[in-house]
Design an enzyme around this catalytic site. Structure first.
Site, PDB file in Angstrom:
ATOM      1  N   VAL A   1     -40.889  63.795 -31.359  1.00 44.08           N
ATOM      2  CA  VAL A   1     -42.353  63.879 -31.324  1.00 44.08           C
ATOM      3  C   VAL A   1     -42.939  62.664 -30.618  1.00 44.08           C
ATOM      4  O   VAL A   1     -43.893  62.786 -29.839  1.00 44.08           O
ATOM      5  CB  VAL A   1     -42.921  64.018 -32.754  1.00 44.08           C
ATOM      6  CG1 VAL A   1     -44.435  63.837 -32.756  1.00 44.08           C
ATOM      7  CG2 VAL A   1     -42.560  65.383 -33.338  1.00 44.08           C
ATOM      8  N   GLU A   2     -42.377  61.493 -30.868  1.00 48.84           N
ATOM      9  CA  GLU A   2     -42.950  60.264 -30.306  1.00 48.84           C
ATOM     10  C   GLU A   2     -42.811  60.183 -28.787  1.00 48.84           C
ATOM     11  O   GLU A   2     -43.801  59.958 -28.084  1.00 48.84           O
ATOM     12  CB  GLU A   2     -42.292  59.040 -30.945  1.00 48.84           C
ATOM     13  CG  GLU A   2     -42.721  58.777 -32.377  1.00 48.84           C
ATOM     14  CD  GLU A   2     -44.171  58.344 -32.495  1.00 48.84           C
ATOM     15  OE1 GLU A   2     -44.755  57.879 -31.502  1.00 48.84           O
ATOM     16  OE2 GLU A   2     -44.727  58.490 -33.604  1.00 48.84           O
ATOM     17  N   THR A   3     -41.605  60.337 -28.274  1.00 48.08           N
ATOM     18  CA  THR A   3     -41.395  60.065 -26.846  1.00 48.08           C
ATOM     19  C   THR A   3     -40.446  61.037 -26.155  1.00 48.08           C
ATOM     20  O   THR A   3     -40.022  60.775 -25.024  1.00 48.08           O
ATOM     21  CB  THR A   3     -40.815  58.638 -26.647  1.00 48.08           C
ATOM     22  OG1 THR A   3     -39.551  58.553 -27.335  1.00 48.08           O
ATOM     23  CG2 THR A   3     -41.760  57.573 -27.170  1.00 48.08           C
ATOM     24  N   TYR A  39     -49.026  65.698 -37.764  1.00 51.89           N
ATOM     25  CA  TYR A  39     -47.912  64.945 -37.175  1.00 51.89           C
ATOM     26  C   TYR A  39     -46.682  65.040 -38.067  1.00 51.89           C
ATOM     27  O   TYR A  39     -45.580  65.366 -37.594  1.00 51.89           O
ATOM     28  CB  TYR A  39     -48.310  63.478 -36.993  1.00 51.89           C
ATOM     29  CG  TYR A  39     -47.159  62.575 -36.613  1.00 51.89           C
ATOM     30  CD1 TYR A  39     -46.854  62.318 -35.285  1.00 51.89           C
ATOM     31  CD2 TYR A  39     -46.356  61.982 -37.599  1.00 51.89           C
ATOM     32  CE1 TYR A  39     -45.779  61.498 -34.931  1.00 51.89           C
ATOM     33  CE2 TYR A  39     -45.287  61.169 -37.255  1.00 51.89           C
ATOM     34  CZ  TYR A  39     -45.006  60.929 -35.929  1.00 51.89           C
ATOM     35  OH  TYR A  39     -43.943  60.136 -35.595  1.00 51.89           O
ATOM     36  N   ILE A  66     -38.668  62.536 -35.483  1.00 56.49           N
ATOM     37  CA  ILE A  66     -39.634  61.492 -35.134  1.00 56.49           C
ATOM     38  C   ILE A  66     -39.476  61.050 -33.681  1.00 56.49           C
ATOM     39  O   ILE A  66     -40.464  60.946 -32.933  1.00 56.49           O
ATOM     40  CB  ILE A  66     -39.494  60.293 -36.094  1.00 56.49           C
ATOM     41  CG1 ILE A  66     -40.134  60.644 -37.440  1.00 56.49           C
ATOM     42  CG2 ILE A  66     -40.137  59.037 -35.505  1.00 56.49           C
ATOM     43  CD1 ILE A  66     -40.044  59.568 -38.485  1.00 56.49           C
TER      44      ILE A  66
END
Length: 326
Positions: free
Chosen positions: A121-123, A307, A118
């Site tokens: 993928v996010e940042t 996602y 997570i």
């Protein structure tokens, strides 16, 4: 004289290009009155904040759906997230934060690789947290983007409450164009509800790896993560009723026997409920998987099945990268 005439002609255009301060708008003043009534904020202090807020047209441009939506492609989407840079960064992040990841897994039951997936993928582990002033971004969306104004007024209220709770200046927060903050990209309401001080320093800072790790783990646990539960498994889908099954959505509710009646099978499928997930790529046969409860939980973080699958595949890839080969 000629220069003066040109300047006079330009005045209306210049005036229209300089919108009124948010503090002068009736809708903002009504919001301020609500914040005073509901939460005890000082009217003048809030109006002073709104006088400093900036309207950010780029925020509206970023959040609007494209005029011509692109063609859905799982292979293209996957290539953006399960790629060498994120895999290397994920392995480095894992090694640097072993203790926090192990503690989060023990406390919340969420595998460390999913937390790593997570945050990647996010940042990309904090490399792209966002640079927008959160207050201005949320004000823009709350008062100048009618399709989602109610949602973002709620987040603006949450940001004000968060700043008061954290004894921090509202204008200091920075994040994405949509108001998401920190390494895990939590909206203010999510920070207030799910974020934790995992490093024990007395404050929650989602740019801190430990706090980000603990907060992601808590979010997933509170949304129903099952320790040791399945996430995804490959499936075969044939027959005329596949569309019916896909139309039911992604919440697991069909047993293997029921799925078989629709023409869906999977090797060694457990008896627990599952949902059929499709992976469409142009000019490539569509592939399918069964999504179980833990897959559904990941989609509570972001509603997209692409996602959630990218998180899962990045997680597994980073884990394999760190696993010694025989």
């Amino acid at each position: 004289m000629r220069l003066l005439l040109c300047l006079l002609l330009l005045l209306p255009a210049l005036a229209s290009a300089d919108p009124a301060s948010y503090a002068e708008r009736e809708d903002v003043r009504a919001f301020v009155a609500e914040m005073h009534e509901r939460n005890g904020f000082d009217n003048d202090e809030l109006l002073h904040l709104f006088a400093q807020a900036q309207s950010l047209p780029v925020v509206i441009k970023e959040i609007q759906p494209p005029a011509e939506p692109g063609i859905r492609s799982w292979q293209l989407y996957r290539s953006r997230f399960v790629e060498p840079r994120r895999i290397r960064a994920g392995a480095k992040f894992w090694q640097a934060n072993k203790a926090s990841l192990a503690r989060a897994e023990a406390q919340y039951g969420v595998p460390r690789e999913i937390i790593v997936g997570i945050l990647g993928v996010e940042t990309i582990y904090g490399k792209h947290n966002g640079h927008f002033q959160t207050f201005s971004a949320l004000a823009t969306l709350a008062f100048d983007y009618p399709p989602r104004a109610a949602l973002f007024r709620g987040e603006l209220e949450a940001l004000l409450l968060l700043a008061r709770e954290e004894k921090r200046a509202v204008l200091d927060y920075r994040g994405s164009y949509a108001g998401a903050i920190g390494m895990p990209q939590f909206l203010p309401s999510s920070i207030r509800q799910w974020a934790v001080d995992f490093d024990g320093d007395g404050s929650i800072d989602l740019s801190s790896p430990a706090d980000a790790i603990g907060s992601v783990a808590r979010f997933l646990a509170e949304h129903g993560w099952e320790k040791g539960g399945l996430i995804l498994t490959p499936a075969k889908a044939d027959g005329s009723r596949i569309g019916e099954l896909l139309a039911e959505g992604i919440k697991p509710q069909r047993t293997p026997e029921q799925l078989a009646a629709f023409g869906v099978t999977a090797n060694d499928a457990p008896p627990c409920p599952a949902a059929l997930i499709d992976y469409v790529t142009p000019e490539v046969p569509t592939s399918y998987r069964l999504g179980y409860n833990n897959f559904y939980v990941i989609t509570r973080y972001n509603r997209s099945t692409f996602y959630a699958t990218a998180v899962y595949e990045l997680a597994e890839t980073v884990k394999a990268h760190l696993t010694p080969r025989p």
